[in-house]
Scaffold this motif. Structure first.
Motif, PDB file in Angstrom:
ATOM      1  N   THR A   1       0.842  -1.207   0.000  1.00 35.35           N
ATOM      2  CA  THR A   1       0.000   0.000   0.000  1.00 35.35           C
ATOM      3  C   THR A   1       0.875   1.254   0.000  1.00 35.35           C
ATOM      4  N   VAL A   2       1.127   1.743  -1.144  1.00 29.81           N
ATOM      5  CA  VAL A   2       1.016   1.090  -2.436  1.00 29.81           C
ATOM      6  C   VAL A   2       2.419   0.978  -3.017  1.00 29.81           C
ATOM      7  N   ALA A   3       2.599   0.061  -3.995  1.00 26.32           N
ATOM      8  CA  ALA A   3       3.917  -0.132  -4.579  1.00 26.32           C
ATOM      9  C   ALA A   3       4.432   1.178  -5.161  1.00 26.32           C
ATOM     10  N   ASN A   4       5.693   1.467  -4.888  1.00 23.81           N
ATOM     11  CA  ASN A   4       6.290   2.745  -5.270  1.00 23.81           C
ATOM     12  C   ASN A   4       6.716   2.690  -6.734  1.00 23.81           C
ATOM     13  N   LEU A   5       5.797   3.099  -7.607  1.00 24.24           N
ATOM     14  CA  LEU A   5       6.012   2.972  -9.044  1.00 24.24           C
ATOM     15  C   LEU A   5       7.274   3.683  -9.538  1.00 24.24           C
ATOM     16  N   PRO A   6       7.592   4.896  -9.100  1.00 25.89           N
ATOM     17  CA  PRO A   6       8.788   5.549  -9.644  1.00 25.89           C
ATOM     18  C   PRO A   6      10.082   4.780  -9.391  1.00 25.89           C
TER      19      PRO A   6
ATOM     20  N   LEU B   1      -1.990  -6.363  -6.240  1.00 28.24           N
ATOM     21  CA  LEU B   1      -1.004  -5.318  -6.547  1.00 28.24           C
ATOM     22  C   LEU B   1      -1.584  -3.943  -6.249  1.00 28.24           C
ATOM     23  N   GLY B   2      -1.246  -3.399  -5.084  1.00 29.29           N
ATOM     24  CA  GLY B   2      -1.554  -2.012  -4.796  1.00 29.29           C
ATOM     25  C   GLY B   2      -0.545  -1.125  -5.502  1.00 29.29           C
ATOM     26  N   LEU B   3      -1.024  -0.101  -6.187  1.00 26.82           N
ATOM     27  CA  LEU B   3      -0.151   0.704  -7.040  1.00 26.82           C
ATOM     28  C   LEU B   3      -0.533   2.174  -6.931  1.00 26.82           C
TER      29      LEU B   3
ATOM     30  N   LEU C   1      -5.778 -11.991  -9.705  1.00 25.69           N
ATOM     31  CA  LEU C   1      -4.757 -10.993  -9.380  1.00 25.69           C
ATOM     32  C   LEU C   1      -5.188  -9.651  -9.942  1.00 25.69           C
ATOM     33  N   GLY C   2      -5.352  -8.660  -9.073  1.00 25.25           N
ATOM     34  CA  GLY C   2      -5.869  -7.373  -9.514  1.00 25.25           C
ATOM     35  C   GLY C   2      -4.933  -6.220  -9.216  1.00 25.25           C
ATOM     36  N   ILE C   3      -5.286  -5.075  -9.753  1.00 22.10           N
ATOM     37  CA  ILE C   3      -4.577  -3.816  -9.524  1.00 22.10           C
ATOM     38  C   ILE C   3      -5.482  -2.923  -8.689  1.00 22.10           C
ATOM     39  N   TRP C   4      -5.008  -2.567  -7.498  1.00 15.37           N
ATOM     40  CA  TRP C   4      -5.749  -1.672  -6.604  1.00 15.37           C
ATOM     41  C   TRP C   4      -4.994  -0.355  -6.532  1.00 15.37           C
ATOM     42  N   LEU C   5      -5.634   0.732  -6.878  1.00 13.61           N
ATOM     43  CA  LEU C   5      -4.964   2.022  -6.922  1.00 13.61           C
ATOM     44  C   LEU C   5      -5.207   2.842  -5.650  1.00 13.61           C
ATOM     45  N   GLY C   6      -4.141   3.465  -5.174  1.00  9.56           N
ATOM     46  CA  GLY C   6      -4.266   4.471  -4.130  1.00  9.56           C
ATOM     47  C   GLY C   6      -4.543   5.801  -4.804  1.00  9.56           C
ATOM     48  N   ALA C   7      -5.810   6.215  -4.840  1.00  9.78           N
ATOM     49  CA  ALA C   7      -6.222   7.351  -5.678  1.00  9.78           C
ATOM     50  C   ALA C   7      -7.016   8.358  -4.864  1.00  9.78           C
ATOM     51  N   TYR C   8      -6.775   9.662  -5.170  1.00 11.58           N
ATOM     52  CA  TYR C   8      -7.456  10.732  -4.446  1.00 11.58           C
ATOM     53  C   TYR C   8      -7.986  11.830  -5.369  1.00 11.58           C
ATOM     54  N   GLY C   9      -7.178  12.300  -6.309  1.00 15.43           N
ATOM     55  CA  GLY C   9      -7.588  13.391  -7.181  1.00 15.43           C
ATOM     56  C   GLY C   9      -8.550  12.934  -8.262  1.00 15.43           C
ATOM     57  N   PRO C  10      -9.218  13.885  -8.930  1.00 13.30           N
ATOM     58  CA  PRO C  10     -10.224  13.541  -9.938  1.00 13.30           C
ATOM     59  C   PRO C  10      -9.702  12.640 -11.055  1.00 13.30           C
ATOM     60  N   ARG C  11      -8.509  12.933 -11.597  1.00 12.17           N
ATOM     61  CA  ARG C  11      -7.972  12.096 -12.674  1.00 12.17           C
ATOM     62  C   ARG C  11      -7.669  10.689 -12.184  1.00 12.17           C
ATOM     63  N   MET C  12      -7.133  10.582 -10.982  1.00 17.54           N
ATOM     64  CA  MET C  12      -6.815   9.269 -10.425  1.00 17.54           C
ATOM     65  C   MET C  12      -8.081   8.473 -10.134  1.00 17.54           C
ATOM     66  N   LEU C  13      -9.114   9.136  -9.625  1.00 23.70           N
ATOM     67  CA  LEU C  13     -10.366   8.442  -9.349  1.00 23.70           C
ATOM     68  C   LEU C  13     -11.007   7.948 -10.646  1.00 23.70           C
TER      69      LEU C  13
END
Length: 291
Positions: free
Chosen positions: A69-74, A98-100, A165-177
């Protein structure tokens, strides 16, 4: 398609006491919870590497599912991250999601050799990472993708994970949601960053984006990270009161907001608090929802 409500707890990846993460993970599993989450901050000197720790904990437990929570993509190229998650899914079926996320703490990321991204670029990079991850899990012989931030050129993906196996996003802003609703399998926000007052609107944005792309919003996993303390008496503050208050809050979030997963991050006294959550709050919530 309604999903069952899941419950879990956070395990801090601290190494000062080397055995602590395993003790907590085993307690979570023995208490009958479904999920263990692990922060991924590779630049934090007090933390283990999250993926190494998760792999170790999967091998030392039997059935609980782990989620970064969540995998550090950079700091984790998406093709390699996808392969890591798929490998663990094949080795331990059903034990990883996969939290991303886009990344945060950009000074620390840059100090470790990662890119420094503005918000718009970070979201674009995450969108590309989702596309590459899907291709790496596709079972196709060869895949290609050309993006602004990430590319793969004729890579041969494998192993092929199970469909769960899924992708779960840590999202807050409008584009991310919106991205979550369009392309992700789940959403994993935190109460500390998205309070109860903003949660219904965020869920509505995700659901609208899902419907716009022909997806059933109820098929998306929506997990709320809850930080707080379970106390002996009522409190005016959310997630600071007694078992009854916790139960009422969580039941309301399921029935009125549409959340279908909850992970507890105690503010202190971790083992005792996790026991209270698992043995008192969770059974009470399940009983209420069963009525």
């Amino acid at each position: 398609m309604s999903l069952p409500v899941l419950f879990g707890a956070n395990v801090d990846p601290v190494w000062a006491d080397p055995g602590q993460p395993l003790r907590v993970a085993r307690q979570v599993e023995e208490a009958g919870l479904d999920l263990v989450t692990v922060q991924d901050h590779p630049y934090q000197s007090a933390f283990y590497d999250a993926w190494t720790l998760i792999s170790y904990l999967v091998g030392a437990t039997r059935k609980v599912t782990f989620v970064p929570t969540v995998a550090n993509l950079p700091l984790r190229p998406p093709a390699m991250l996808a392969k890591s998650a798929a490998s663990l899914d094949v080795l331990a079926p059903g034990r990883i999601q996969l939290g991303l996320g886009t990344g945060a703490f950009w000074d620390a990321i840059a100090a470790m050799g990662g890119p420094r991204r503005e918000a718009k670029d970070a979201v674009t990079a995450l969108d590309e990472a989702v596309e590459i991850t899907r291709q790496m899990w596709s079972g196709e012989r060869s895949v290609r993708f050309k993006g602004e931030h990430y590319s793969v050129s004729g890579v041969h993906p494998g192993p092929t994970p199970a469909p769960g196996l899924g992708i779960w996003l840590g999202a807050y802003g409008p584009r991310m949601l919106a991205l979550t609703g369009r392309k992700a399998d789940g959403w994993i926000p935190s109460y500390g960053f998205l309070g109860l007052d903003r949660l219904p609107d965020a869920v509505a944005r995700i659901d609208a984006a899902a419907r716009d792309t022909g997806r059933d919003p109820s098929s998306l996993r929506k997990v709320y990270n809850l930080n707080g303390m379970i106390g002996p008496v009522e409190s005016a503050e959310p997630f600071q009161g007694n078992v009854l208050q916790w139960t009422d809050l969580i039941v309301g979030l399921v029935r009125e907001v549409g959340m279908n997963g909850f992970v507890y991050w105690p503010d202190a006294d971790h083992l005792r608090q996790l026991t209270l959550f698992a043995l008192q709050v969770v059974p009470a919530v399940r009983a209420e929802l069963a009525d």
